[in-house]
Design a protein around this motif. Structure first.
Motif, PDB file in Angstrom:
ATOM      1  N   LEU A 218      -8.134  -3.582 -16.186  1.00  0.00           N
ATOM      2  CA  LEU A 218      -8.863  -4.288 -15.127  1.00  0.00           C
ATOM      3  C   LEU A 218     -10.040  -4.683 -15.298  1.00  0.00           C
ATOM      4  CD1 LEU A 218      -9.968  -3.304 -12.153  1.00  0.00           C
ATOM      5  CD2 LEU A 218     -10.899  -1.652 -12.729  1.00  0.00           C
ATOM      6  N   ALA A 219     -10.150  -4.978 -16.919  1.00  0.00           N
ATOM      7  CA  ALA A 219     -11.878  -6.048 -17.192  1.00  0.00           C
ATOM      8  C   ALA A 219     -10.950  -7.501 -17.000  1.00  0.00           C
ATOM      9  CB  ALA A 219     -11.167  -5.479 -18.628  1.00  0.00           C
ATOM     10  N   TYR A 220      -9.365  -7.798 -16.999  1.00  0.00           N
ATOM     11  CA  TYR A 220      -9.000  -9.196 -16.805  1.00  0.00           C
ATOM     12  C   TYR A 220      -8.509  -9.434 -15.549  1.00  0.00           C
ATOM     13  CZ  TYR A 220      -7.668  -8.798 -22.210  1.00  0.00           C
ATOM     14  OH  TYR A 220      -7.743  -8.979 -23.298  1.00  0.00           O
ATOM     15  N   MET A 221      -9.454  -8.874 -14.685  1.00  0.00           N
ATOM     16  CA  MET A 221      -9.461  -9.328 -13.192  1.00  0.00           C
ATOM     17  C   MET A 221     -10.440 -10.233 -12.873  1.00  0.00           C
ATOM     18  SD  MET A 221      -6.734  -8.005 -12.117  1.00  0.00           S
ATOM     19  CE  MET A 221      -5.317  -8.342 -13.142  1.00  0.00           C
ATOM     20  N   ARG A 222     -11.950  -9.920 -13.801  1.00  0.00           N
ATOM     21  CA  ARG A 222     -12.792 -10.298 -13.320  1.00  0.00           C
ATOM     22  C   ARG A 222     -12.910 -11.842 -13.326  1.00  0.00           C
ATOM     23  NH1 ARG A 222     -17.636  -7.752 -13.629  1.00  0.00           N
ATOM     24  NH2 ARG A 222     -17.199  -6.357 -14.972  1.00  0.00           N
ATOM     25  N   GLY A 223     -13.386 -12.873 -12.523  1.00  0.00           N
ATOM     26  CA  GLY A 223     -13.632 -14.038 -12.027  1.00  0.00           C
ATOM     27  C   GLY A 223     -12.796 -14.398 -11.648  1.00  0.00           C
ATOM     28  N   ARG A 224     -11.919 -14.052 -11.420  1.00  0.00           N
ATOM     29  CA  ARG A 224      -9.862 -14.605 -10.568  1.00  0.00           C
ATOM     30  C   ARG A 224     -10.155 -14.190  -8.936  1.00  0.00           C
ATOM     31  NH1 ARG A 224      -4.855 -12.410 -12.935  1.00  0.00           N
ATOM     32  NH2 ARG A 224      -4.589 -13.847 -11.846  1.00  0.00           N
ATOM     33  N   THR A 225      -9.652 -14.993  -8.424  1.00  0.00           N
ATOM     34  CA  THR A 225      -9.520 -14.855  -6.692  1.00  0.00           C
ATOM     35  C   THR A 225      -7.485 -14.678  -6.484  1.00  0.00           C
ATOM     36  OG1 THR A 225     -11.515 -16.229  -6.110  1.00  0.00           O
ATOM     37  CG2 THR A 225      -9.901 -15.913  -3.893  1.00  0.00           C
ATOM     38  N   LEU A 226      -7.252 -13.923  -6.376  1.00  0.00           N
ATOM     39  CA  LEU A 226      -5.955 -12.737  -6.330  1.00  0.00           C
ATOM     40  C   LEU A 226      -5.437 -13.470  -4.380  1.00  0.00           C
ATOM     41  CD1 LEU A 226      -5.856  -9.954  -8.079  1.00  0.00           C
ATOM     42  CD2 LEU A 226      -5.968 -12.452  -8.790  1.00  0.00           C
ATOM     43  N   ASP A 227      -4.330 -14.427  -4.866  1.00  0.00           N
ATOM     44  CA  ASP A 227      -3.958 -15.259  -3.022  1.00  0.00           C
ATOM     45  C   ASP A 227      -2.942 -14.809  -3.634  1.00  0.00           C
ATOM     46  OD1 ASP A 227      -6.511 -16.152  -2.404  1.00  0.00           O
ATOM     47  OD2 ASP A 227      -5.565 -18.065  -3.330  1.00  0.00           O
ATOM     48  N   ASP A 228      -2.208 -14.921  -2.142  1.00  0.00           N
ATOM     49  CA  ASP A 228      -0.431 -13.830  -2.226  1.00  0.00           C
ATOM     50  C   ASP A 228      -0.341 -12.964  -3.092  1.00  0.00           C
ATOM     51  OD1 ASP A 228      -0.515 -15.854   0.353  1.00  0.00           O
ATOM     52  OD2 ASP A 228      -0.582 -17.811  -1.560  1.00  0.00           O
ATOM     53  N   SER A 229      -0.704 -11.798  -3.262  1.00  0.00           N
ATOM     54  CA  SER A 229      -0.433 -11.003  -3.986  1.00  0.00           C
ATOM     55  C   SER A 229      -1.057  -9.749  -3.357  1.00  0.00           C
ATOM     56  CB  SER A 229      -1.883 -11.000  -5.136  1.00  0.00           C
ATOM     57  OG  SER A 229      -1.716 -12.334  -5.758  1.00  0.00           O
ATOM     58  N   PHE A 230       0.285  -8.636  -4.335  1.00  0.00           N
ATOM     59  CA  PHE A 230       0.202  -7.635  -3.924  1.00  0.00           C
ATOM     60  C   PHE A 230      -0.794  -7.507  -5.114  1.00  0.00           C
ATOM     61  CE2 PHE A 230       1.336  -3.669  -1.570  1.00  0.00           C
ATOM     62  CZ  PHE A 230       0.909  -2.434  -1.454  1.00  0.00           C
ATOM     63  N   LYS A 245     -16.395  -3.180  -7.587  1.00  0.00           N
ATOM     64  CA  LYS A 245     -16.834  -3.973  -6.341  1.00  0.00           C
ATOM     65  C   LYS A 245     -15.930  -4.937  -6.905  1.00  0.00           C
ATOM     66  CE  LYS A 245     -21.373  -5.920  -4.928  1.00  0.00           C
ATOM     67  NZ  LYS A 245     -22.709  -6.292  -5.435  1.00  0.00           N
ATOM     68  N   MET A 246     -16.236  -4.974  -8.253  1.00  0.00           N
ATOM     69  CA  MET A 246     -15.720  -6.021  -8.791  1.00  0.00           C
ATOM     70  C   MET A 246     -14.132  -6.774  -7.495  1.00  0.00           C
ATOM     71  SD  MET A 246     -13.363  -7.746 -11.448  1.00  0.00           S
ATOM     72  CE  MET A 246     -12.917  -6.360 -12.191  1.00  0.00           C
ATOM     73  N   PHE A 247     -13.499  -5.341  -8.396  1.00  0.00           N
ATOM     74  CA  PHE A 247     -11.802  -5.293  -7.735  1.00  0.00           C
ATOM     75  C   PHE A 247     -12.048  -5.730  -6.736  1.00  0.00           C
ATOM     76  CE2 PHE A 247      -8.522  -3.530  -6.091  1.00  0.00           C
ATOM     77  CZ  PHE A 247      -7.245  -3.817  -7.229  1.00  0.00           C
ATOM     78  N   LEU A 248     -12.439  -5.328  -5.970  1.00  0.00           N
ATOM     79  CA  LEU A 248     -12.221  -4.724  -4.411  1.00  0.00           C
ATOM     80  C   LEU A 248     -12.434  -6.893  -3.551  1.00  0.00           C
ATOM     81  CD1 LEU A 248     -13.812  -2.006  -3.436  1.00  0.00           C
ATOM     82  CD2 LEU A 248     -11.512  -2.659  -2.246  1.00  0.00           C
ATOM     83  N   ASP A 278     -16.789   6.683  -4.752  1.00  0.00           N
ATOM     84  CA  ASP A 278     -18.159   5.923  -4.378  1.00  0.00           C
ATOM     85  C   ASP A 278     -17.072   5.243  -3.333  1.00  0.00           C
ATOM     86  OD1 ASP A 278     -20.896   4.317  -4.739  1.00  0.00           O
ATOM     87  OD2 ASP A 278     -20.235   3.152  -4.499  1.00  0.00           O
ATOM     88  N   ALA A 279     -16.889   4.613  -3.615  1.00  0.00           N
ATOM     89  CA  ALA A 279     -15.515   3.696  -2.556  1.00  0.00           C
ATOM     90  C   ALA A 279     -15.059   4.407  -2.059  1.00  0.00           C
ATOM     91  CB  ALA A 279     -14.636   3.071  -2.697  1.00  0.00           C
ATOM     92  N   SER A 280     -15.094   5.649  -1.473  1.00  0.00           N
ATOM     93  CA  SER A 280     -13.891   5.995  -0.557  1.00  0.00           C
ATOM     94  C   SER A 280     -15.734   6.555   0.436  1.00  0.00           C
ATOM     95  CB  SER A 280     -13.479   7.481  -0.925  1.00  0.00           C
ATOM     96  OG  SER A 280     -12.342   6.814  -2.155  1.00  0.00           O
ATOM     97  N   LYS A 281     -16.975   6.499  -0.066  1.00  0.00           N
ATOM     98  CA  LYS A 281     -17.854   7.072   1.279  1.00  0.00           C
ATOM     99  C   LYS A 281     -18.614   5.758   1.664  1.00  0.00           C
ATOM    100  CE  LYS A 281     -19.329  10.735  -2.288  1.00  0.00           C
ATOM    101  NZ  LYS A 281     -20.141  10.837  -2.818  1.00  0.00           N
ATOM    102  N   VAL A 282     -18.605   4.373   0.657  1.00  0.00           N
ATOM    103  CA  VAL A 282     -19.113   3.818   0.881  1.00  0.00           C
ATOM    104  C   VAL A 282     -18.050   2.797   1.800  1.00  0.00           C
ATOM    105  CG1 VAL A 282     -19.729   1.097   0.178  1.00  0.00           C
ATOM    106  CG2 VAL A 282     -20.113   3.177  -0.762  1.00  0.00           C
ATOM    107  N   LEU A 283     -16.639   2.412   1.974  1.00  0.00           N
ATOM    108  CA  LEU A 283     -16.512   1.619   2.855  1.00  0.00           C
ATOM    109  C   LEU A 283     -15.253   2.819   3.983  1.00  0.00           C
ATOM    110  CD1 LEU A 283     -14.164  -0.085  -0.289  1.00  0.00           C
ATOM    111  CD2 LEU A 283     -16.124  -0.748   0.908  1.00  0.00           C
ATOM    112  N   LYS A 284     -15.650   4.251   4.088  1.00  0.00           N
ATOM    113  CA  LYS A 284     -14.902   4.841   5.300  1.00  0.00           C
ATOM    114  C   LYS A 284     -15.788   4.108   6.353  1.00  0.00           C
ATOM    115  CE  LYS A 284     -15.369   9.436   6.704  1.00  0.00           C
ATOM    116  NZ  LYS A 284     -15.401  11.158   6.786  1.00  0.00           N
ATOM    117  N   GLY A 285     -14.565   3.850   7.082  1.00  0.00           N
ATOM    118  CA  GLY A 285     -15.200   3.128   8.626  1.00  0.00           C
ATOM    119  C   GLY A 285     -14.723   1.936   8.456  1.00  0.00           C
TER     120      GLY A 285
END
Length: 319
Positions: A218-230, A245-248, A278-285
């Motif tokens: 996960l640490a290697y995801m920082r600073g990237r924008t992931l287009d056309d990806s799953f 938050k960084m991942f999302l 935390d995300a399950s609560k913050v992002l609900k709805g």
């Protein structure tokens, strides 16, 4: 006592319904206190009227599944029996009519094995981001990978990205021997196993070499924008709020993300809040984000796993 008769023209269908060494048949007899006799392509179900009716509905459901070529396990039989006991036969129909999520390299269709899994697979299809929270054995990782492979084969995305927090190594993998791939391999083995099933070992390696499949902590995801990806973030209960938050916020154009985890298996220090909780609560709805909660009823591993999960839940509730 009541007796009902079920007939079929295909003996192999009954063999598939009965399962290996008649294990499915034993489940039905045990769950409904009935006796089932097989003779000349005919089944006789004997017991109390209500139990017989429920047992017959389960057997007919299993026959519908067997006709489609699916292998039926004792765990699936027990699950369908549970639905029949609840008195809601419509749920059994919904379960049987679930769509195929993916087909493995060996031609085996991958389908949701519970209604919870069916909801999970449908949410992945419908939403841009899906959070799946549930105990071990509920198919969170496997169905996420199956959905990713289906999207890749349909050319809806160009890359499958797999990531996972390496909590045991504190996200500092430098002391482990080898290159990045060998450092993260132990943490991503469940994802590899699922991809091997879907693509086959040869295609998996080819796609990995060409960059169509990417594996990174996960640490290697920082600073990237992931287009056309799953993108699949596994074991997300071990992310911090900041990491989540960084991942999302890495999600780019035409991308989809699935985040999976089990909030009963958090390995973070006591003073750290789980990013998944935390995300399950913050992002609900929030539009475009689906949250699916799987339970012990959705466990599709060994039946004993359900009992283990229930025992731990009972202790956590102080019972």
């Amino acid at each position: 006592m009541t007796e009902k008769i079920i007939s079929t023209e295909r003996m192999e269908t009954l063999a598939d319904v009965f399962g290996s060494l008649d294990e499915n048949l034993r489940v039905i007899e045990s769950e409904f206190s009935v006796k089932v006799f097989d003779r000349d392509s005919t089944l006789r179900v004997i017991g109390e009227a209500e139990d017989v009716n429920a047992a017959v509905s389960v057997i007919e459901s299993l026959m519908s599944i067997a006709v489609r070529g699916s292998v039926i396990t004792a765990a699936e039989t027990k699950y369908i029996a549970g639905l029949a006991k609840s008195g809601d036969r419509d749920k059994i129909t919904d379960f049987i009519n679930g769509d195929v999520v993916c087909v493995t390299a060996k031609g085996k269709p991958i389908k949701a094995k519970t209604l919870g899994q069916k909801k999970y697979a449908e949410t992945i299809q419908r939403e841009t981001i899906t959070l799946a929270v549930g105990p071990a054995g509920t198919g969170k990782t496997y169905l996420a990978v199956a959905s990713a492979v289906t999207a890749f084969r349909a050319k809806k995305i160009n890359r499958i990205i797999l990531t996972r927090p390496a909590v045991e190594a504190g996200e500092r993998l430098g002391f482990l021997p080898g290159d990045l791939q060998s450092k993260v391999d132990p943490y991503l083995r469940p994802l590899y196993d699922a991809l091997f099933d879907m693509f086959g070992a040869e295609n998996y390696q080819k796609y990995l070499d060409k960059g169509y499949i990417e594996v990174a902590p996960l640490a290697y995801m920082r600073g990237r924008t992931l287009d056309d990806s799953f993108i699949i973030l596994d074991e997300a209960q071990n992310t911090s709020r900041e990491q989540m938050k960084m991942f999302l916020t890495r999600l780019g154009a035409n991308s989809k993300a699935v985040i999976t985890g089990d909030v009963t298996q958090i390995d973070l220090p006591p003073d750290k809040v789980s990013g998944l909780k935390d995300a399950s609560k913050v992002l609900k709805g929030v539009p475009g984000i689906g949250i699916v909660n799987l339970t012990g009823a959705d466990v599709v591993r060994h039946p004993l796993v359900q009992l283990i999960i229930a025992a731990y839940e009972k202790r956590s509730q102080g019972k």
